[in-house]
Design an enzyme around this catalytic site. Structure first.
Site, short mmCIF file in Angstrom:
data_model
loop_
_atom_site.label_atom_id
_atom_site.label_comp_id
_atom_site.label_asym_id
_atom_site.label_seq_id
_atom_site.Cartn_x
_atom_site.Cartn_y
_atom_site.Cartn_z
N LYS A 41 0.85 -1.20 0.00
CA LYS A 41 0.00 0.00 0.00
C LYS A 41 0.88 1.25 0.00
CE LYS A 41 -0.61 -0.26 4.99
NZ LYS A 41 -1.48 0.05 6.10
N ARG A 140 -10.22 -0.39 14.69
CA ARG A 140 -9.93 0.37 13.48
C ARG A 140 -10.72 -0.21 12.32
NH1 ARG A 140 -4.10 0.87 10.44
NH2 ARG A 140 -4.54 -1.33 10.07
N TYR A 262 13.94 30.84 8.42
CA TYR A 262 12.68 31.48 8.84
C TYR A 262 12.58 31.52 10.36
CZ TYR A 262 10.51 31.33 4.19
OH TYR A 262 10.21 31.54 2.89
N MET A 310 10.42 25.19 2.71
CA MET A 310 9.65 24.37 1.79
C MET A 310 10.56 23.56 0.86
SD MET A 310 6.80 25.48 -1.04
CE MET A 310 5.70 26.26 0.12
C1 LIG Z 1 -3.90 -4.69 7.98
C2 LIG Z 1 -2.43 -4.51 7.81
N1 LIG Z 1 -1.65 -5.59 7.69
C3 LIG Z 1 -0.31 -5.48 7.55
C4 LIG Z 1 0.30 -4.24 7.53
C5 LIG Z 1 1.80 -4.15 7.42
O1 LIG Z 1 2.32 -3.67 8.60
P1 LIG Z 1 3.89 -3.45 8.79
O2 LIG Z 1 4.28 -2.41 7.82
O3 LIG Z 1 4.02 -3.01 10.20
O4 LIG Z 1 4.54 -4.74 8.51
C6 LIG Z 1 -0.47 -3.09 7.68
C7 LIG Z 1 0.17 -1.78 7.68
O5 LIG Z 1 -0.17 -0.86 8.35
C8 LIG Z 1 -1.88 -3.23 7.81
O6 LIG Z 1 -2.66 -2.16 7.94
#
Ligand SMILES: Cc1ncc(COP(=O)(O)O)c(C=O)c1O
Length: 384
Positions: A41, A140, A262, A310
């Protein structure tokens, strides 16, 4: 006539694909019989999901996780057809057909998502694969205990859904002595017994290091693949996968009492040499590193002085020999002497945030086994 374009970028982000491969292998060794997925992701935590996916697919990885449907659609062409791409946020209302059309497997997090996926299965007249996520304490994502009760009482709610996986997510796995780890594992086991038999997944990167009781059938590491430390307070067994080298724009001598940046938040105690380098908060380099972070040239530490702007920041380079640094030279903002986790600690955040915010203005280089050229090499007169 072709003219070569000079490297005019302000910084170079080097991603070491060999390190990611080694980290994947190390995690697999630790997992033994459990399979090892990859969490890609946020563009593989900013490293480039397509490149990371190719490397890991070549290693035999066949399970990939993304957060959003769009990420899954973008990733699909970069993984083998037989690989599964799981979408952690599940199908947003109205997006079920798109998920199916792109061969993406949703993670179902609520009764609504279960219902919409089951309805899609009915419309298609066949079973559809999905992952079921259970909330075991993090509040969550995933079915709440009350929602699980309803599914357990009415198992037909899962009709038409082929469970590929039942999963949950650990809230405190990097702290090995945290009681929540054991509590979540116990809740996960109890909940799974109330559901149809399916492979199980609980561990993220840190969860893998909690031991075999947490491995189940599939682990889901992200951070550890990219070299972040999985265990709080312990040495990092993984290889760093990124290096950020920033270019010096300008050098100046300042006198005792002169101020920098700044807000004029840093004042020289004596004569000082200041280098302005071409990375700032617009590049995802945290402003909280103002007067707090450290760059390096070779192993010489160069403190960040004044506020991070920036597009630039100031370094006190007085420790370097006269004439050692020129405009165009590179210094490490993330590198062998100060890795992502250390930079994050300086900035008051976590390595995940540093990685995922690193910007798109950098020149990107992908290496596989070849070390990035030393920042010290571009200089004359500096002992390395
Ligand atoms: C549901 C879920 N699984 C696995 C992971 C991977 O976690 P990590 O990067 O701590 O290995 C994440 C990342 O946040 C996650 O949200």
């Amino acid at each position: 006539m072709m003219t070569s374009v000079p490297d005019a970028s302000g910084a170079t982000l080097t991603v070491d694909l060999g390190a990611v491969r080694e980290n994947y292998r190390a995690l697999r060794r630790r997992l033994g019989r459990a399979a090892c997925a990859a969490v890609l992701k946020a563009d593989a935590y900013g490293l480039g999901a397509d490149r990371i996916a190719s490397v890991l697919a070549a290693e035999g990885c066949r399970h990939f996780f993304v957060a959003h449907l769009e990420e899954g659609i973008a990733l699909r062409p970069h993984v083998p057809e037989t690989a599964e791409v799981f979408v952690l946020h599940g199908p947003m209302p109205g997006c079920e057909d798109a998920a199916l059309g792109h061969c993406l497997t949703p993670v179902l997090n609520s009764l609504e998502q279960v219902e919409s996926w089951a309805a899609l299965a009915r419309r298609h007249g066949r079973a559809l694969q999905a992952v079921l996520q259970l909330d075991t304490g993090m509040s969550r994502m995933g079915l709440s205990p009350a929602e699980l009760d309803r599914i357990a009482a009415e198992p037909r709610r899962l009709d038409g859904i082929e469970l590929r996986l039942v999963m949950s997510h650990l809230a405190c796995a990097e702290r090995q002595d945290h009681p929540a780890n054991g509590t979540q594992r116990l809740r996960f086991d109890v909940a799974r017994r109330r559901l149809p038999q399916a492979p199980a997944s609980l561990a993220n990167s840190s969860g893998i290091f909690l031991g075999p009781d947490f491995h189940y059938d599939l682990a889901r590491p992200g951070a550890a693949l990219y070299g972040l430390a999985p265990v709080a307070g312990a040495a990092n067994p993984l290889r760093p996968a990124v290096r950020l080298q920033a270019r010096v724009v300008q050098l100046r001598m300042i006198a005792a009492g002169d101020e920098v940046g700044y807000g004029l938040t840093w004042r020289a105690a004596g004569p000082a040499r200041i280098a302005t380098v071409a990375v700032g908060y617009a590049d995802g380099f945290p402003r909280s590193l103002s007067n707090a972070g450290t760059a390096h040239l070779g192993d010489i530490a160069l403190p960040i002085v004044g506020a991070v702007s920036m597009d630039s920041l100031g370094l006190d380079v007085s420790a370097l020999p006269d004439g050692a640094l020129r405009p165009g030279a590179m210094v490490d903002l993330i590198g062998p002497h100060r890795g992502v986790d250390a930079v994050a600690a300086d900035a008051g955040t976590i390595g995940y945030e540093i990685l995922t915010r690193l910007g798109r203005r950098f020149r990107r280089e992908y290496r596989d086994g070849v070390p990035a050229p030393s920042s010290a090499l571009v200089l004359e007169g500096v002992p390395s």
